[in-house]
Design a protein around this motif. Structure first.
Motif, PDB file in Angstrom:
ATOM      1  N   THR A  88       0.859  -1.184   0.000  1.00 39.00           N
ATOM      2  CA  THR A  88       0.000   0.000   0.000  1.00 39.00           C
ATOM      3  C   THR A  88       0.894   1.232   0.000  1.00 39.00           C
ATOM      4  N   LEU A  89       0.687   2.095  -0.964  1.00 40.07           N
ATOM      5  CA  LEU A  89       1.534   3.279  -1.155  1.00 40.07           C
ATOM      6  C   LEU A  89       0.643   4.468  -1.479  1.00 40.07           C
ATOM      7  N   ALA A  90       0.829   5.569  -0.753  1.00 40.46           N
ATOM      8  CA  ALA A  90       0.077   6.804  -1.002  1.00 40.46           C
ATOM      9  C   ALA A  90       1.070   7.905  -1.362  1.00 40.46           C
ATOM     10  N   CYS A  91       0.797   8.610  -2.462  1.00 41.45           N
ATOM     11  CA  CYS A  91       1.712   9.631  -2.968  1.00 41.45           C
ATOM     12  C   CYS A  91       0.983  10.958  -3.127  1.00 41.45           C
ATOM     13  N   VAL A  92       1.727  12.042  -2.953  1.00 43.16           N
ATOM     14  CA  VAL A  92       1.188  13.362  -3.245  1.00 43.16           C
ATOM     15  C   VAL A  92       2.242  14.154  -4.010  1.00 43.16           C
ATOM     16  N   ALA A  93       1.793  14.896  -5.014  1.00 42.56           N
ATOM     17  CA  ALA A  93       2.655  15.828  -5.750  1.00 42.56           C
ATOM     18  C   ALA A  93       2.091  17.227  -5.528  1.00 42.56           C
ATOM     19  N   LEU A  94       2.940  18.156  -5.111  1.00 41.49           N
ATOM     20  CA  LEU A  94       2.465  19.514  -4.883  1.00 41.49           C
ATOM     21  C   LEU A  94       2.240  20.250  -6.200  1.00 41.49           C
ATOM     22  N   THR A  95       3.004  19.901  -7.199  1.00 41.84           N
ATOM     23  CA  THR A  95       2.781  20.373  -8.563  1.00 41.84           C
ATOM     24  C   THR A  95       3.490  19.392  -9.486  1.00 41.84           C
ATOM     25  N   GLY A  96       3.409  19.591 -10.798  1.00 46.56           N
ATOM     26  CA  GLY A  96       4.074  18.656 -11.688  1.00 46.56           C
ATOM     27  C   GLY A  96       3.658  18.825 -13.130  1.00 46.56           C
ATOM     28  N   SER A  97       4.192  17.937 -13.962  1.00 47.19           N
ATOM     29  CA  SER A  97       3.961  17.989 -15.403  1.00 47.19           C
ATOM     30  C   SER A  97       3.323  16.681 -15.873  1.00 47.19           C
ATOM     31  N   GLY A  98       2.580  16.767 -16.973  1.00 44.87           N
ATOM     32  CA  GLY A  98       2.033  15.563 -17.596  1.00 44.87           C
ATOM     33  C   GLY A  98       0.816  14.999 -16.912  1.00 44.87           C
ATOM     34  N   PHE A  99       0.196  15.736 -16.002  1.00 46.89           N
ATOM     35  CA  PHE A  99      -1.000  15.239 -15.331  1.00 46.89           C
ATOM     36  C   PHE A  99      -2.194  15.317 -16.283  1.00 46.89           C
ATOM     37  N   HIS A 100      -3.168  14.444 -16.079  1.00 43.24           N
ATOM     38  CA  HIS A 100      -4.292  14.390 -17.012  1.00 43.24           C
ATOM     39  C   HIS A 100      -5.500  13.769 -16.337  1.00 43.24           C
ATOM     40  N   GLY A 101      -6.642  13.925 -16.988  1.00 45.53           N
ATOM     41  CA  GLY A 101      -7.860  13.284 -16.531  1.00 45.53           C
ATOM     42  C   GLY A 101      -8.143  12.049 -17.357  1.00 45.53           C
ATOM     43  N   ASN A 102      -9.394  11.628 -17.380  1.00 48.47           N
ATOM     44  CA  ASN A 102      -9.779  10.465 -18.182  1.00 48.47           C
ATOM     45  C   ASN A 102      -9.533  10.731 -19.660  1.00 48.47           C
ATOM     46  N   ARG A 103      -9.241   9.656 -20.385  1.00 53.95           N
ATOM     47  CA  ARG A 103      -8.949   9.747 -21.824  1.00 53.95           C
ATOM     48  C   ARG A 103      -7.821  10.732 -22.091  1.00 53.95           C
ATOM     49  N   ARG A 104      -6.963  10.898 -21.083  1.00 58.06           N
ATOM     50  CA  ARG A 104      -5.774  11.756 -21.172  1.00 58.06           C
ATOM     51  C   ARG A 104      -6.136  13.203 -21.484  1.00 58.06           C
ATOM     52  N   ARG A 105      -7.325  13.620 -21.077  1.00 57.86           N
ATOM     53  CA  ARG A 105      -7.668  15.025 -21.222  1.00 57.86           C
ATOM     54  C   ARG A 105      -6.788  15.844 -20.284  1.00 57.86           C
ATOM     55  N   PRO A 106      -6.238  16.971 -20.751  1.00 63.78           N
ATOM     56  CA  PRO A 106      -5.263  17.725 -19.959  1.00 63.78           C
ATOM     57  C   PRO A 106      -5.818  18.166 -18.605  1.00 63.78           C
ATOM     58  N   TRP A 107      -4.938  18.135 -17.606  1.00 65.20           N
ATOM     59  CA  TRP A 107      -5.285  18.598 -16.260  1.00 65.20           C
ATOM     60  C   TRP A 107      -4.085  19.346 -15.684  1.00 65.20           C
ATOM     61  N   GLN A 108      -4.293  20.564 -15.231  1.00 68.74           N
ATOM     62  CA  GLN A 108      -3.212  21.357 -14.671  1.00 68.74           C
ATOM     63  C   GLN A 108      -2.957  20.942 -13.223  1.00 68.74           C
ATOM     64  N   ALA A 109      -1.699  20.653 -12.905  1.00 67.78           N
ATOM     65  CA  ALA A 109      -1.302  20.342 -11.530  1.00 67.78           C
ATOM     66  C   ALA A 109      -0.809  21.637 -10.891  1.00 67.78           C
ATOM     67  N   LEU A 110      -1.727  22.387 -10.307  1.00 69.10           N
ATOM     68  CA  LEU A 110      -1.408  23.707  -9.775  1.00 69.10           C
ATOM     69  C   LEU A 110      -1.028  23.617  -8.300  1.00 69.10           C
ATOM     70  N   ARG A 111       0.025  24.332  -7.930  1.00 71.76           N
ATOM     71  CA  ARG A 111       0.468  24.339  -6.542  1.00 71.76           C
ATOM     72  C   ARG A 111      -0.654  24.858  -5.633  1.00 71.76           C
ATOM     73  N   GLY A 112      -0.834  24.191  -4.523  1.00 70.90           N
ATOM     74  CA  GLY A 112      -1.910  24.535  -3.604  1.00 70.90           C
ATOM     75  C   GLY A 112      -3.083  23.591  -3.702  1.00 70.90           C
ATOM     76  N   ASN A 113      -3.190  22.872  -4.832  1.00 73.72           N
ATOM     77  CA  ASN A 113      -4.214  21.842  -4.975  1.00 73.72           C
ATOM     78  C   ASN A 113      -3.657  20.489  -4.555  1.00 73.72           C
ATOM     79  N   LEU A 114      -4.516  19.494  -4.476  1.00 72.95           N
ATOM     80  CA  LEU A 114      -4.083  18.155  -4.066  1.00 72.95           C
ATOM     81  C   LEU A 114      -4.026  17.229  -5.268  1.00 72.95           C
TER      82      LEU A 114
END
Length: 315
Positions: A88-114
């Motif tokens: 069991t492994l739980a990870c968090v990124a405070l920001t980052g690149s290449g994040f996406h939603g379903n069907r690889r629709r773009p998603w911004q990994a903005l600092r301050g969000n989870l």
């Protein structure tokens, strides 16, 4: 609980109080392999935390300041490549690149969000439990949010969480297994704490919002801890006597879209001007998460759902 974190100076408010800063090359080989898929830092803060009983489900946690890749993709690929991951492994990124939603629709990994990703090695019956895996992350998010927002929080089929009708969270699910059994799964959750990301030209997507816009302050690492506990409880529920049936009952109660007028579009659709698969009043969501829509004989098991205001209908 074992933790790995990028140098503490880059992680605001994270102070494990134990563990030295060491070269990644000095980590045990298995740990080094999965950590290196999440972070490009040459040093890592490693150690153990005294987990509370309700947080003891997670064997390891990883905290990355600026992830060079989608952690969801990284863990899916590591699992498929045979990398030895903690059970069991739980990870968090405070920001980052290449994040996406379903069907690889773009998603911004903005600092301050989870940006939360988890890996679990569990043996499950695929036919019975696969739909429940899609329910787990949305239910965990609503477990955290509903005490804060009350009736404003709801689930939109399949994996969006709404706050007052606007999207505040979304989730991803990937499972691995064979022979009718699931051996492990990866869950990804994006929760807008501080900022509503821009979704681009996608008028089928619910307008995004954030908890901050609703006047609710929730720190990233506080949200990370709360979501770990909520998700662990929901996984325990999946394994318990009620199993998927109880998860579905909670999901159905929180969906609040049954009885609404909806249009369901193909997964590839980006505009409401495209021809929907089905339009009508949503009569039921079934335990396999298929939709029963008035006037349509067959249930729908995939697609993009858009709520239709009755005020917009012609007289």
């Amino acid at each position: 609980m074992r933790y790995l974190a990028e140098p503490i100076s880059t992680i605001r408010d994270f102070d494990p109080k134990t563990g030295p800063l060491i070269p990644v090359s000095e980590l045990p080989p298995a740990e080094r392999a999965w950590w290196s898929s999440l972070s490009r830092q040459s040093q890592v803060c490693a150690g153990h935390l005294d987990a509370s009983p309700e947080d003891s489900f997670w064997k390891s946690i990883a905290i990355v300041d600026d992830s060079p890749v989608s952690q969801f993709d990284a863990l899916v690929e590591a699992s498929q490549a045979g990398v030895t991951l903690p059970d069991t492994l739980a990870c968090v990124a405070l920001t980052g690149s290449g994040f996406h939603g379903n069907r690889r629709r773009p998603w911004q990994a903005l600092r301050g969000n989870l940006h939360f990703t988890s890996f679990c090695r569990l043996r499950l019956e695929a036919a019975r439990c696969a739909p429940a895996l899609s329910m787990l992350p949305t239910l965990a998010v609503t477990d955290v949010l509903l005490p804060l927002v009350g009736e404003l929080g709801s689930i939109k089929w399949v994996n969006d969480v709404l706050l007052g009708g606007q999207k505040v969270a979304g989730s991803l699910v990937s499972s691995q297994g064979s022979g009718g059994e699931i051996d492990s799964f990866v869950l990804g959750i994006g929760l807008n704490l501080e900022t509503a990301p821009r979704l681009g030209n996608q008028d089928l997507a619910s307008e995004p919002t954030s908890l901050r816009a609703a006047g609710i302050a929730l720190d990233t690492l506080e949200a990370f801890a709360s979501l770990r506990v909520a998700l662990a409880r929901r996984i325990s529920q999946l394994l318990g006597p009620g199993g998927p049936e109880q998860l579905f009952a909670d999901y159905r109660q929180r969906s609040r879209v049954v009885g609404r007028l909806v249009a369901v579009y193909p997964e590839t659709a980006v505009s409401a001007n495209e021809v929907p698969i089905a339009t009508g009043r949503l009569l039921a969501i079934h335990p396999d998460l298929s939709l029963e829509i008035e006037g349509h004989a067959e249930r729908l098991r995939s697609g993009r759902l858009r709520l239709i205001s009755e005020l917009s209908l012609p007289d």
